[in-house]
Design a protein around this motif. Structure first.
Motif, PDB file in Angstrom:
ATOM      1  N   UNK A  31       0.673  -1.128   0.386  1.00 43.08           N
ATOM      2  CA  UNK A  31      -0.396   0.043   0.487  1.00 43.08           C
ATOM      3  C   UNK A  31       0.795   1.268   0.187  1.00 43.08           C
ATOM      4  N   UNK A  81       1.367 -20.645  -7.468  1.00 41.94           N
ATOM      5  CA  UNK A  81       0.706 -20.672  -6.779  1.00 41.94           C
ATOM      6  C   UNK A  81      -0.218 -22.115  -7.425  1.00 41.94           C
ATOM      7  N   UNK A 119      -0.715 -11.260  -9.960  1.00 41.19           N
ATOM      8  CA  UNK A 119      -1.391 -11.491  -8.642  1.00 41.19           C
ATOM      9  C   UNK A 119      -1.614 -13.269  -8.614  1.00 41.19           C
ATOM     10  N   UNK A 122      -2.970 -15.119  -5.774  1.00 45.66           N
ATOM     11  CA  UNK A 122      -3.977 -15.947  -4.982  1.00 45.66           C
ATOM     12  C   UNK A 122      -5.329 -15.972  -4.944  1.00 45.66           C
ATOM     13  N   UNK A 179     -12.394  -8.615  -2.723  1.00 45.81           N
ATOM     14  CA  UNK A 179     -12.430  -8.743  -1.765  1.00 45.81           C
ATOM     15  C   UNK A 179     -10.992  -9.005  -1.049  1.00 45.81           C
ATOM     16  N   UNK A 180     -10.333 -10.413  -1.821  1.00 45.95           N
ATOM     17  CA  UNK A 180      -9.032 -10.949  -1.377  1.00 45.95           C
ATOM     18  C   UNK A 180      -8.050 -10.046  -1.411  1.00 45.95           C
ATOM     19  N   UNK A 181      -8.275  -9.753  -2.724  1.00 50.41           N
ATOM     20  CA  UNK A 181      -7.296  -9.274  -3.502  1.00 50.41           C
ATOM     21  C   UNK A 181      -6.812  -7.600  -2.712  1.00 50.41           C
ATOM     22  N   UNK A 182      -8.163  -6.904  -2.534  1.00 53.19           N
ATOM     23  CA  UNK A 182      -8.298  -5.625  -1.740  1.00 53.19           C
ATOM     24  C   UNK A 182      -7.626  -5.955  -0.943  1.00 53.19           C
ATOM     25  N   UNK A 183      -7.778  -6.433   0.046  1.00 50.62           N
ATOM     26  CA  UNK A 183      -7.646  -6.384   1.352  1.00 50.62           C
ATOM     27  C   UNK A 183      -5.862  -6.747   2.007  1.00 50.62           C
ATOM     28  N   UNK A 184      -5.292  -7.045   0.565  1.00 52.62           N
ATOM     29  CA  UNK A 184      -4.288  -7.471   0.351  1.00 52.62           C
ATOM     30  C   UNK A 184      -2.827  -6.744   0.223  1.00 52.62           C
ATOM     31  N   UNK A 185      -3.306  -6.248  -0.522  1.00 48.82           N
ATOM     32  CA  UNK A 185      -2.690  -4.846  -1.784  1.00 48.82           C
ATOM     33  C   UNK A 185      -2.905  -3.935  -2.667  1.00 48.82           C
ATOM     34  N   UNK A 186      -2.582  -3.562  -3.075  1.00 47.55           N
ATOM     35  CA  UNK A 186      -3.570  -2.552  -4.188  1.00 47.55           C
ATOM     36  C   UNK A 186      -3.491  -2.452  -5.417  1.00 47.55           C
ATOM     37  N   UNK A 246       0.149   0.601 -10.718  1.00 47.87           N
ATOM     38  CA  UNK A 246      -0.182   1.598 -10.329  1.00 47.87           C
ATOM     39  C   UNK A 246      -0.744   1.996  -9.160  1.00 47.87           C
ATOM     40  N   UNK A 288      -4.248   2.249  -7.264  1.00 50.27           N
ATOM     41  CA  UNK A 288      -5.097   1.477  -6.136  1.00 50.27           C
ATOM     42  C   UNK A 288      -6.380   2.271  -6.101  1.00 50.27           C
TER      43      UNK A 288
END
Lengths: 444, 286
Positions: free
Chosen positions: A91, A362, B120, B122, B127-134, B138, B140
């Motif tokens: 972030x 993964x 990415x 994951x 929602x998972x992607x949003x909670x992990x990082x930007x 570039x 956000x």
């Protein structure tokens, strides 16, 4: 038989490639980027402006509120700009960018390397010094140390546990610190004991670091009240609650803190930082970072200033191999892949691990067959498959009833899952959502 | 022999009679009197149980409609004015006129416009992607492309475009239930007023960064220059946090703002081609 925590746990390959590599001091980079939020709690507020000249050790961002920490300049130079940058978490956050001109330290900081074992500061002064010097827990969670040291009225602490477990595969920064700076660490532990007013401290170390156990056991004779507890190798023994259970057999109840069982846990690197702060008045501006990976030509343990870009570390370790798939900040189990390798090192960066493209991807996700392997390995006794499945479907009441807030996010469930399900991803989502729901409920 | 048959018949008839009396008494005693209009209104609602009205399902809305004195706050976006008109006849009440709405995606971060910096891998969930990082770019603020909105859509009105990596909303099928708006962790999808012939004009960006930063992240981002705000005669455009927003209920579709935009963040869709070049995204949307 060596002690360990009883419930769950896994044995990932250790891969401690850099265990016999002495700590190398890295030359100063040309530019350092110091983020204002390197700790849990409120971000610090910059107290310098663009164009100011700063000296190493000078405060550049002041703690805001009680659960917060000061941030100091790791170098001497000029403030180039204060702008948002992408940090190791992926972030953007406010950072002070300093153009390095040299290594001139602020007044009152003792830079000598002579060992000073006598603690002259009083209890309160030690806690105040931790706050002043911006000391945070350096195991990775970066919880401000002064908050942990200040025991609220009604609570009692009778045992200090020092975390020298380093259960994450690959990482060796704490291991090297215990070998090379044993007496300093023990002095730091004594200072912490004085601040907490306890007469007993136990340093828990896993038996894969036999040399560190031997070194500290010999040195501990010169310090009163400090004992070394060798522990069986098992991940996640470095988890606070697991370590307490392993070392003294006390179990921290669900939703409670270590202090509720009269224990405080600190990391060995934190103890070293406390030593430097208390005895040398030196703020936390540098740390040991393990840079490792199977493709690297020169992996090692580097002593770097906070704010150094991760790319500079990789360069020092022999440059990024072409087949690198992921650069992980922290250990492979709990670390997070970097989205930008120019992200700066923070107080909590214990390691940088490079993975090859072939091993980092993964695997394909297949359906859950309810084998409950995840339940067996969960060190907190949760049911990861149920939490993940419920979170995926938005059934957050079930996630909350499943005690998701107890999850320490160690990743043992996802590691062990034969269906390769991204359990931890969904559990984290569930945990953050449930915590938000609880907060909203409490404010109502 | 015959007496056995006779006894059986009499016994069974008596049993039946006694049971019937008991059942009748119980039915009378525990009778639930329900307004028959609830069933009638439920029949008139679309029966999708999408939750777009804010209630748990169509029947819950029907109950609320029958109970309430007016249609204030009770509106089925799926059935729209048609359904409301019919319900108004049943309930003998004046219908309120609601503007029909449509869901609009306010992001144009195609791989062409917005360079992918990371991969990415994951869990494929926004929602998972949003909670992990930007995000993988570039930017956000923009679309993460995992398709939570598509999964949330109960009307088959959305799909992920494999080329643009963005969800596409079908104007014909979208009923503005708002499920996608709730599903999106980044608040990219907005319910806007449905215009004649599905014409649209909107700022296709939600980036709140300063101009230089957002421009660096994406070539078609809103840089917050405010040119569109100045040119708008109807005060429909506002500028907050470096981001322009066109209020669809104030917009008169004069199309003066779009040529002013230096980055092309304002999209015009469904109009005859003016002198300006056709934006590829517009073709895709249609």
């Amino acid at each position: 038989m060596f002690k360990t925590f009883p419930k769950g746990g896994i044995h990932p390959p250790e891969n401690k490639l850099t265990a016999d590599r002495p700590v190398v001091v890295l030359p100063l980079p040309q530019i350092v980027t110091v983020t204002v939020s390197q700790h849990i709690g409120a971000p610090a507020v910059p107290v310098v402006a663009k164009g100011d000249t700063v000296r190493a050790g000078q405060i550049i961002a002041a703690a805001k509120g009680f659960v917060s920490a000061n941030v100091h300049s790791p170098v001497s130079g000029t403030i180039a700009r204060i702008e948002p940058v992408v940090d190791t978490s992926g972030y953007r956050q406010t950072a002070v960018v300093i153009e390095v001109s040299g290594d001139e330290w602020a007044d009152g900081i003792d830079l000598s390397t002579t060992l000073d074992k006598e603690i002259r500061l009083s209890r309160e002064e030690i806690v105040a010094r931790c706050l002043e010097c911006g000391i945070v827990g350096m195991g990775g969670a970066t919880f401000p140390t002064h908050v942990k040291m200040g025991i609220p009225t009604g609570k009692r602490c009778d045992l200090l546990i020092i975390n020298g477990v380093e259960c994450e595969p690959y990482l060796t920064s704490d291991h090297r610190l215990m070998l090379e700076k044993g007496e300093e660490v023990l002095t730091g532990v004594s200072a912490l004991m004085k601040a907490l007013n306890v007469d007993k401290a136990v340093i828990g170390i896993e038996i894969n670091k036999a040399d560190a156990i031997e070194n500290l056991t010999t040195l501990a004779d010169g310090f009163s009240g400090i004992t070394i507890q060798p522990l069986k190798v098992k991940y996640p023994q470095g988890g606070e609650k697991q370590l307490i259970k392993a070392v003294c057999g006390r179990e921290v109840p669900s939703g409670k803190l270590p202090l509720d069982v009269n224990v405080v846990v600190q990391n060995v690197a934190t103890a070293y930082a406390v030593y430097e702060a208390v005895q040398k008045n030196k703020p936390l501006v540098e740390r040991i970072v393990t840079v490792t990976g199977h493709g690297l030509s020169n992996p090692g343990n580097f002593k770097v200033r906070i704010g150094t870009p991760v790319s500079a570390l990789i360069e020092a370790a022999g440059g990024m191999p072409g087949d690198t798939g992921k650069v992980v900040n922290g250990g492979p189990m709990m670390g997070k892949a970097l989205s930008d390798i120019n992200a700066p090192v923070t107080k909590g960066t214990s390691g940088v691990v490079l993975f090859r493209e072939t091993t980092s991807r993964r695997a394909e996700v297949t359906p859950c067959i309810r084998c409950t392997k995840c339940t067996y390995v969960c060190p907190m006794g949760l049911e990861p498959w149920m939490l993940a499945a419920s979170a995926e479907r938005g059934m957050f009441d079930r996630v909350e009833k499943g005690k998701v807030t107890d999850c320490i996010e160690c990743g043992s469930c996802a590691y062990t899952c034969p269906a390769k399900r991204p359990l931890l991803d969904y559990i984290r989502l569930g945990k953050s959502t449930v915590m938000r729901i609880i907060r909203e409920r409490n404010t109502k | 022999m015959s007496s056995t048959i006779l006894t059986t018949i009499i016994m069974l008839s008596l049993l039946g009679l006694v049971s019937a009396v008991i059942l009748y008494v119980i039915a009378q005693k525990f009778k639930v009197i329900e307004d028959p209009r609830i069933d009638q209104v439920t029949e008139l609602l679309p029966g999708a149980n999408c939750g777009g009205c804010g209630f748990t399902g169509c029947r819950a809305l029907a109950e609320a409609m029958v109970k309430a004195d007016s249609f204030e706050g009770l509106y089925c976006p799926v059935g729209g004015a048609d359904a409301l008109g019919k319900i108004a006849v049943v309930l003998d009440r004046k219908p309120i006129i609601m503007e029909p709405k449509i869901a609009v995606l306010r992001c144009n971060g195609t791989p062409e416009n917005c360079t992918r910096l990371t991969n990415y891998d994951g869990a494929s969930n926004c929602r998972v992607a949003h909670s992990l990082y930007g995000g993988t770019t570039a930017c956000f603020y923009g679309c993460l492309g995992c398709g939570d909105c598509v999964e949330a859509c109960r009307f088959d009105a959305m799909y992920m475009d494999p080329v643009t990596k963005l969800p596409v909303i079908s104007d014909e099928k979208c009923v503005a239930c708002g499920a996608c708006v709730k599903a999106c962790p980044r608040n990219i999808i907005e319910l806007r007023k449905k215009m004649h012939k599905d014409k649209k004009i909107y700022v296709s960006c939600v980036n709140k960064d300063k101009g230089a930063l957002s421009r660096k992240a994406c070539t078609v981002s809103c840089i917050g220059c405010g040119k569109c705000v100045k040119v708008c005669q109807y005060e429909a455009i506002t500028l907050n946090d470096n981001l322009a927003f066109i209020d669809s209920f104030k917009c008169k579709m004069c199309r003066k703002c779009a040529p002013e935009c230096p980055t092309g963040a304002i999209l015009e869709i469904g109009f005859a081609v003016k002198e300006k070049k056709v934006i590829p995204e517009a073709e895709v949307r249609e």
